[in-house]
Enzyme design. Structure first.
Site, PDB file in Angstrom:
ATOM      1  N   CYS A  32     -25.906  14.935  10.853  1.00 48.69           N
ATOM      2  CA  CYS A  32     -26.917  15.645  11.635  1.00 48.69           C
ATOM      3  C   CYS A  32     -26.549  17.110  11.836  1.00 48.69           C
ATOM      4  CB  CYS A  32     -27.119  14.966  12.987  1.00 48.69           C
ATOM      5  SG  CYS A  32     -25.631  14.910  14.000  1.00 48.69           S
ATOM      6  N   ASN A  33     -25.278  17.460  11.647  1.00 50.73           N
ATOM      7  CA  ASN A  33     -24.843  18.836  11.889  1.00 50.73           C
ATOM      8  C   ASN A  33     -24.429  19.586  10.640  1.00 50.73           C
ATOM      9  OD1 ASN A  33     -25.207  18.897  14.673  1.00 50.73           O
ATOM     10  ND2 ASN A  33     -23.228  17.936  15.055  1.00 50.73           N
ATOM     11  N   ARG A  34     -24.381  18.920   9.498  1.00 45.02           N
ATOM     12  CA  ARG A  34     -23.912  19.614   8.297  1.00 45.02           C
ATOM     13  C   ARG A  34     -24.431  18.927   7.043  1.00 45.02           C
ATOM     14  NH1 ARG A  34     -19.033  20.939   8.879  1.00 45.02           N
ATOM     15  NH2 ARG A  34     -18.845  20.304  11.053  1.00 45.02           N
ATOM     16  N   GLU A  83     -14.743  15.295  18.080  1.00 46.53           N
ATOM     17  CA  GLU A  83     -15.597  14.100  18.019  1.00 46.53           C
ATOM     18  C   GLU A  83     -15.061  13.121  16.975  1.00 46.53           C
ATOM     19  OE1 GLU A  83     -19.069  13.673  15.938  1.00 46.53           O
ATOM     20  OE2 GLU A  83     -19.223  15.718  15.191  1.00 46.53           O
ATOM     21  N   GLY A  84     -15.224  11.835  17.252  1.00 47.01           N
ATOM     22  CA  GLY A  84     -14.694  10.815  16.362  1.00 47.01           C
ATOM     23  C   GLY A  84     -15.651  10.397  15.266  1.00 47.01           C
ATOM     24  N   GLY A 137     -30.791   3.016  16.751  1.00 48.64           N
ATOM     25  CA  GLY A 137     -29.691   3.039  15.794  1.00 48.64           C
ATOM     26  C   GLY A 137     -28.358   3.365  16.432  1.00 48.64           C
TER      27      GLY A 137
END
Length: 540
Positions: A142-144, A206-207, A289
């Protein structure tokens, strides 16, 4: 001491082999004869007559050739030898991509690739590069959106990747270039280490990103994956680095995911936007989800007692009911969405829909404009909430780009842990770079082995002709001579090859390779241990 004829003949064969190899190893005043390399000539055919071109036989032949060409272009899993050969051709790792730090969400969402399609995207990059990119792997979150690839010509490879990105997104190349970043060599290695370690994430430490990098590695080594020896090794090292950072530092303590940042942001803005405490807000999640599961997990830490979930089916919401028995979860289908939104204060959207679920027109048509205050927090890519929702009266809309306020606060608290984590990541990056640089010695080692075996085979063959004249020599004894000659050569080669491998820095390894090439005349030798003046020299 007396030798039997068989023993003496074997000894002479071994002595001849060792002497020939020593001659090739020692510097000689005579330059060895150059190798004659014969390249296969292209097959040529005479032009067919125009009448023949329209014949059924010609058409059938063309269709067969086209089918054969199509089959040969299908991606196949390379053998270990092919991967090793590709890795030894000076391949460097590169990364081209978009991230939340460089590109707007409008651009990122046009390139987003679902995880089941990562291998197909990687295979397309390799197949459309015309040989410029032998190894590739896609990481899309979602970020890259990032493409990791190995290539020997960075300019040609970059052009191929840019063409692929432009075709996939439909965006002009100029727009892409203003949003893209590209890193090569050690910089690309350092980037994936920071990504896996969580230092390049929107929420530091973040994991979830470590799990995604691990999936990227696992996909790259699947039968339909496109990660070769170099790329798969780098991704595997990155996963190991990410695990080490989280186990040896406190970088992963506290709020360390996009979902947790969304909870923090909604809690921080609840009083200002909705004029009520976060503990009294009525919450709804659209989608059921992984992101919704993480969202509920973080909300329970803040005392969540009740939440409504809207989804296309009831199976997943009911699974979440079982996973969180202490939370009252109301399950609703998407046809009840607007009724649920009408009685909610905060709505989190986390679906895989490629179309907007909320936009200004839909909000107005369903009576959401000008009513009670409503907060929409979109953590999906592609987005579920259109920008024009911010124009709707009494509606506050946020997306992943708006989480930077929460990120800044978390980053400030983690600066000390980031420094310690970077020290560990530097060690892991250096380990991979040392291994990658060692591949440059593989061609020299291969040539050395081929040269030695060529000399050994030639000398043993000459001796075997003499030995076979001796009726007392059995096949078993001849095989013993062969095995012994191989053993001598392997022991002679062990020292030089260990000498190359023991150098850790690239400079000393390069010097050792050049020294070995000159000593054994590997660059221009013909493999027979003689110089240009072939034949026997005269005795003086």
């Amino acid at each position: 001491m007396k030798f039997g004829s068989t023993t003496l003949a074997a000894a002479l064969a071994l002595a001849s082999t060792a002497a020939a190899f020593s001659t090739a190893a020692a510097p000689s005043a005579f330059a060895p004869a150059s190798l004659t390399v014969r390249s296969p000539s292209a097959a040529s055919s005479s032009a067919a007559a125009s009448a023949a071109r329209t014949s059924p036989l010609f058409v059938a032949t063309q269709e067969t050739e086209a089918a054969r060409e199509e089959i040969t272009q299908l991606p196949t899993k390379r053998t270990r030898e092919e991967r090793l050969a590709a890795a030894s051709k000076g391949l460097q790792v590169h990364v081209v991509g978009l991230s939340i730090h460089h590109a707007q969400v409008e651009v990122r969402e046009k390139l987003a690739v679902p995880e089941p399609e990562w291998n197909a995207a990687s295979a397309e990059i390799v197949s459309t590069s015309e040989g410029a990119i032998p190894e590739a792997s896609v990481l899309s979150t979602c970020n890259r959106f990032e493409v990791y690839y190995a290539a020997s010509d960075p300019r040609e490879a970059m052009a191929a990747v840019t063409r692929y990105l432009a075709d996939r997104s439909g965006l002009p190349v100029s727009t892409l270039r203003s949003n893209l970043f590209m890193l090569s060599g050690d910089d690309a290695v350092w980037h994936i280490m920071r990504v896996a370690g969580g230092l390049d994430s929107l929420v530091v430490g973040e994991g979830q990103i470590l799990s995604q990098v691990r999936q990227c590695h696992l996909h790259s080594i699947e039968d339909d994956g496109s990660g070769g020896k170099v790329l798969s090794r780098m991704l595997n090292n990155a996963v190991a680095a990410g695990k080490r950072v989280r186990s040896e530092t406190n970088i992963s303590k506290g709020s360390v995911s996009i979902s947790s940042a969304a909870v923090e942001l909604s809690e921080m803005l609840c009083q200002d936007d909705l004029n009520l405490p976060f503990s009294e807000a009525r919450l709804t999640a659209v989608g059921a989800g992984k992101m919704t599961r993480l969202l509920i997990n973080h909300l329970t830490g803040r005392g969540l007692k009740k939440i409504t979930i809207c989804n296309r089916s009831l199976a997943r919401p009911q699974e979440l009911q079982e996973q969180f028995p202490d939370v009252e979860i109301e399950c609703k289908l998407m046809e009840d969405l607007w009724d649920v939104v009408g009685r909610s204060d905060i709505v989190y959207t986390a679906t895989s829909s490629v179309d907007y679920i909320f936009d200004e027109l839909k909000m107005e048509e369903n009576g959401m404009a000008g009513g009670r205050p409503l907060m929409l927090l979109d953590i999906s890519v592609p987005r579920n909430v259109a920008d024009d929702c911010k124009e709707v009266p009494n509606v506050s809309a946020y997306n992943v780009d708006d989480l930077k306020a929460v990120v800044a606060r978390n980053t400030a608290m983690r600066q000390r842990e980031m420094i310690e984590a970077e020290t560990l990541l530097h060690e892991e990056a250096a380990t991979f770079c040392g291994w990658r640089d060692s591949l440059s010695a593989i061609p020299t080692i291969n040539r050395l082995q081929e040269r030695a075996n060529s000399i050994r085979s030639a000398e043993v063959e000459k001796c075997n002709r003499k030995l076979q004249q001796n009726q007392n020599m059995s096949e078993r004894e001849l095989e013993a001579v062969e095995r012994l000659s191989r053993g001598i050569v392997n022991k002679l080669l062990h020292g030089p090859m260990s000498h190359i491998r023991k150098h850790e820095d690239a400079g000393s390894r390069r010097a050792a390779v050049q020294e070995l090439s000159a000593m054994f005349q590997l660059e221009d030798g013909d493999g027979n241990g003689r110089g240009k003046n072939n034949g026997r020299g005269r005795r003086k």
